[in-house]
Design an enzyme around this catalytic site. Sequence first.
Site, PDB file in Angstrom:
ATOM      1  N   SER A 100       0.810  -1.235   0.000  1.00 32.46           N
ATOM      2  CA  SER A 100       0.000   0.000   0.000  1.00 32.46           C
ATOM      3  C   SER A 100       0.833   1.270   0.000  1.00 32.46           C
ATOM      4  O   SER A 100       0.295   2.350   0.228  1.00 32.46           O
ATOM      5  CB  SER A 100      -0.915   0.035   1.229  1.00 32.46           C
ATOM      6  OG  SER A 100      -1.861  -0.980   1.154  1.00 32.46           O
ATOM      7  N   THR A 202      -0.179   1.244   4.531  1.00 32.24           N
ATOM      8  CA  THR A 202      -0.121   2.711   4.462  1.00 32.24           C
ATOM      9  C   THR A 202       0.503   3.237   5.734  1.00 32.24           C
ATOM     10  O   THR A 202       0.139   2.812   6.820  1.00 32.24           O
ATOM     11  CB  THR A 202      -1.547   3.275   4.317  1.00 32.24           C
ATOM     12  OG1 THR A 202      -2.041   2.871   3.055  1.00 32.24           O
ATOM     13  CG2 THR A 202      -1.564   4.779   4.448  1.00 32.24           C
ATOM     14  N   THR A 220       1.210   6.810   0.825  1.00 32.25           N
ATOM     15  CA  THR A 220       0.389   5.654   0.451  1.00 32.25           C
ATOM     16  C   THR A 220       0.245   5.533  -1.065  1.00 32.25           C
ATOM     17  O   THR A 220       0.413   6.512  -1.795  1.00 32.25           O
ATOM     18  CB  THR A 220      -1.025   5.803   1.063  1.00 32.25           C
ATOM     19  OG1 THR A 220      -1.763   4.609   0.848  1.00 32.25           O
ATOM     20  CG2 THR A 220      -1.800   6.948   0.439  1.00 32.25           C
ATOM     21  N   ARG A 230      -8.461   8.694  -8.487  1.00 32.05           N
ATOM     22  CA  ARG A 230      -8.898   8.852  -7.094  1.00 32.05           C
ATOM     23  C   ARG A 230      -7.713   9.275  -6.202  1.00 32.05           C
ATOM     24  O   ARG A 230      -6.622   8.741  -6.285  1.00 32.05           O
ATOM     25  CB  ARG A 230      -9.480   7.537  -6.595  1.00 32.05           C
ATOM     26  CG  ARG A 230     -10.020   7.560  -5.171  1.00 32.05           C
ATOM     27  CD  ARG A 230      -9.007   7.069  -4.160  1.00 32.05           C
ATOM     28  NE  ARG A 230      -9.577   6.890  -2.830  1.00 32.05           N
ATOM     29  CZ  ARG A 230      -8.857   6.659  -1.736  1.00 32.05           C
ATOM     30  NH1 ARG A 230      -7.547   6.566  -1.821  1.00 32.05           N
ATOM     31  NH2 ARG A 230      -9.441   6.510  -0.573  1.00 32.05           N
ATOM     32  N   THR A 253      -5.136   6.361   9.012  1.00 32.06           N
ATOM     33  CA  THR A 253      -5.087   5.322   7.991  1.00 32.06           C
ATOM     34  C   THR A 253      -6.489   4.734   7.848  1.00 32.06           C
ATOM     35  O   THR A 253      -7.321   4.890   8.739  1.00 32.06           O
ATOM     36  CB  THR A 253      -4.064   4.220   8.339  1.00 32.06           C
ATOM     37  OG1 THR A 253      -4.035   3.240   7.297  1.00 32.06           O
ATOM     38  CG2 THR A 253      -4.399   3.533   9.646  1.00 32.06           C
ATOM     39  N   GLY A 254      -6.731   4.096   6.730  1.00 34.28           N
ATOM     40  CA  GLY A 254      -8.054   3.510   6.511  1.00 34.28           C
ATOM     41  C   GLY A 254      -8.746   4.159   5.325  1.00 34.28           C
ATOM     42  O   GLY A 254      -8.099   4.809   4.497  1.00 34.28           O
TER      43      GLY A 254
HETATM   44  N1  ASP Z   1      -5.995   6.346   3.749  1.00 32.07           N
HETATM   45  C1  ASP Z   1      -5.532   5.736   2.529  1.00 32.07           C
HETATM   46  C2  ASP Z   1      -6.427   6.154   1.396  1.00 32.07           C
HETATM   47  O1  ASP Z   1      -7.625   6.206   1.564  1.00 32.07           O
HETATM   48  C3  ASP Z   1      -5.492   4.258   2.588  1.00 32.07           C
HETATM   49  C4  ASP Z   1      -5.170   3.687   3.929  1.00 32.07           C
HETATM   50  O2  ASP Z   1      -4.578   4.315   4.767  1.00 32.07           O
HETATM   51  O3  ASP Z   1      -5.520   2.558   4.197  1.00 32.07           O
HETATM   52  O4  ASP Z   1      -5.915   6.371   0.325  1.00 32.07           O
END
Ligand code: ASP
Length: 342
Positions: A100, A202, A220, A230, A253-254
């Site tokens: 990631s 990430t 990330t 995106r 994160t997420g």
């Molecule tokens: N926050 C990151 C995104 O939405 C992905 C992640 O941290 O899992 O691009």
Amino acid sequence: MQSRRHFLSSSLGAAIGAGIGYVIGKRQAKPAVANEPSDSPSDNRQAPGEIYTGGLVLSTWNHGIPANHAAWEVLKSGGRAVDAAEAGVRVVEADPAGTSVGIGGAPDRDGHVTLDACIMDETGNAGAVCYLQDIMHPISVARKVMDDTPHVMLSGSGARQFAVEQGFETVDLLTPESKARWEEWLATSSYKPIINVENHDTIGLIAMDQQGNFGGACTTSGLAYKMHGRVGDSPIIGAGLYVDNEIGAATATGLGELVMKTCGSFLIVELMRQGLSPQEACEEAVARICSKGDYKNYQIGYLAMNKQGETGAFSIHPGFNYAMIKGGEDKGMQDSGNFSES
Ligand code: ASP
């Protein structure tokens, strides 16, 4: 004349006196008055107002361990938090095993690896790149944007052009392994982010140096198999990362869409400004997301630290872990609390 900061904390004190509280998730929490000790589970609590100067590094997920070690190398010799944050996340960007971040990061649904990153220093300076292709270290391009341009963010071909002009080499970020996983995904093209799995690497890293100053970095490749073009929260100042040297730092994160819609990291720092501990602030920011709609299938994890060296970590679901080094002591991986089990 009282300072603005003092005015804000005394106003908050008055609000508390009038019985106004924060609703944190499923409980009514009492906000602490600024600079008073909080309920935070953090160790090494400092006396009210005392600035922690032992050095502190927090970063998301398992890859945080080698990243934290690289960051600590900078901090232990008195280096700046922003330099530590950049050095730390570069380790993960260069690791092709991370799916990631940087090289080896999952591509979008059309097979392009597009990278997002941002960085902030103790002076409030910020730099970011988004939708950047062919460059292994987007965090260092973001750093160049911060240090050497009048702008905060460059995107796409402009960011790539800037990076090349600055001497960054171009490289194919789609490794044979990430290409094979993408081709396997193409067989169904079903898009279902899997909690704690899809975005497991990430990295958001926040640090406090031995001068008591903050810095942070977030980098990330974004959601695996996202729509082409995106951009997530990670390069957005105030969403994936926020640093205010007076108060603290936070990172996320997420599922970035949920973080962006609630200005997650900025929210956490502002809640700390109003007197919440880092833990309470992370819980409130998660609760804000959960109160606004469907969160059941998505994961968010937040990390935060304040001037006193207190730390906070909270997520929507179990499984979010993070790495910490405090005062030179490597505390390894820690599990955060989470909303769905609280
Ligand atoms: N926050 C990151 C995104 O939405 C992905 C992640 O941290 O899992 O691009």
